[in-house]
Design a protein around this motif. Sequence first.
Motif, PDB file in Angstrom:
ATOM      1  N   ASN A 119       0.813  -1.212   0.000  1.00 53.29           N
ATOM      2  CA  ASN A 119       0.000   0.000   0.000  1.00 53.29           C
ATOM      3  C   ASN A 119       0.850   1.267   0.000  1.00 53.29           C
ATOM      4  O   ASN A 119       0.448   2.288  -0.558  1.00 53.29           O
ATOM      5  N   LYS A 120       2.012   1.193   0.610  1.00 55.14           N
ATOM      6  CA  LYS A 120       2.857   2.385   0.707  1.00 55.14           C
ATOM      7  C   LYS A 120       3.681   2.618  -0.556  1.00 55.14           C
ATOM      8  O   LYS A 120       3.825   3.759  -1.014  1.00 55.14           O
ATOM      9  N   TYR A 121       4.220   1.543  -1.134  1.00 57.69           N
ATOM     10  CA  TYR A 121       5.146   1.700  -2.262  1.00 57.69           C
ATOM     11  C   TYR A 121       4.571   1.263  -3.607  1.00 57.69           C
ATOM     12  O   TYR A 121       5.167   1.533  -4.640  1.00 57.69           O
ATOM     13  N   GLU A 141      11.914   0.052  -5.280  1.00 65.96           N
ATOM     14  CA  GLU A 141      12.519   0.502  -4.031  1.00 65.96           C
ATOM     15  C   GLU A 141      12.545  -0.588  -2.969  1.00 65.96           C
ATOM     16  O   GLU A 141      13.417  -0.589  -2.104  1.00 65.96           O
ATOM     17  N   VAL A 142      11.580  -1.493  -3.017  1.00 61.86           N
ATOM     18  CA  VAL A 142      11.484  -2.565  -2.030  1.00 61.86           C
ATOM     19  C   VAL A 142      11.317  -3.889  -2.752  1.00 61.86           C
ATOM     20  O   VAL A 142      10.531  -3.997  -3.695  1.00 61.86           O
ATOM     21  N   TRP A 143      12.076  -4.878  -2.305  1.00 62.43           N
ATOM     22  CA  TRP A 143      12.017  -6.211  -2.905  1.00 62.43           C
ATOM     23  C   TRP A 143      11.481  -7.198  -1.868  1.00 62.43           C
ATOM     24  O   TRP A 143      12.085  -7.431  -0.839  1.00 62.43           O
ATOM     25  N   ILE A 144      10.304  -7.769  -2.163  1.00 58.74           N
ATOM     26  CA  ILE A 144       9.690  -8.764  -1.285  1.00 58.74           C
ATOM     27  C   ILE A 144       9.996 -10.163  -1.807  1.00 58.74           C
ATOM     28  O   ILE A 144       9.755 -10.464  -2.974  1.00 58.74           O
ATOM     29  N   SER A 145      10.514 -11.017  -0.938  1.00 65.15           N
ATOM     30  CA  SER A 145      10.710 -12.422  -1.305  1.00 65.15           C
ATOM     31  C   SER A 145      10.365 -13.302  -0.107  1.00 65.15           C
ATOM     32  O   SER A 145      10.298 -12.833   1.025  1.00 65.15           O
ATOM     33  N   GLY A 146      10.164 -14.577  -0.378  1.00 66.55           N
ATOM     34  CA  GLY A 146       9.640 -15.477   0.639  1.00 66.55           C
ATOM     35  C   GLY A 146      10.676 -16.279   1.393  1.00 66.55           C
ATOM     36  O   GLY A 146      10.396 -17.420   1.798  1.00 66.55           O
TER      37      GLY A 146
END
Length: 219
Positions: free
Chosen positions: A27-29, A129-134
């Motif tokens: 929601n932020k990025y 800017e942000v990288w999400i991984s599991g």
Amino acid sequence: MGSIQTKKINKTLSSAHNDVRIAHILNKYREKVLITTSFGTTSALLIHMVSRIRPNHPIHFIDTGYLFPETIEYKNTLIERYGVNVIDHVPNERKHRITQKGSMWESNPDLCCHYNKVEPLDEVKEGHEVWISGLIGYQNSYRSGLEILQKRDDLHRYYPLIDWTRDMVDDYFESYGIPRHPLERFGFDSIGCIHCTKKGEGRDGRWGESGKTECGLHL
């Protein structure tokens, strides 16, 4: 996000529910968030969570050209079931042929991973800017030392599942009826490329006795 703010966010997120962790960043990025998956044995956790929060958000997948047919089958199963937006990427054709011709996974597995995984993803990182991984901490000693959020290079790395236990993983799969990777029942706990994956607990089955534990994406 400066270092002080990063510490503050980690403290806040340590007690947050995982849907809240992921929703906060998405929601932020928004379009600045990069999400990746390998369609390995625990990949469905993050995929399922994203599908409930923002199913149309791109999830990037690197097809190295050396994956098990069962992994591609699993990928298709999860896409069909959860309706997620998966974008495929492949390595440079010339460099991939070089790794094939010389069986580079045997002589230089780090370079093989670099050509077939790291370089294709480097092209995708631009603009995020942000990288999400599991990643999950119990998988090996390197991962167990990671925090939920940390600054690496030009990206903030975000690991919303890093503090999960094996029991939490199993409970989530069971509670939501999520399908398991087809090879998991045969003793494959961590699954990557065919040449560098054997049966084993955690990531013990990856890269044999080479001492290598990571492909390089998350270092």
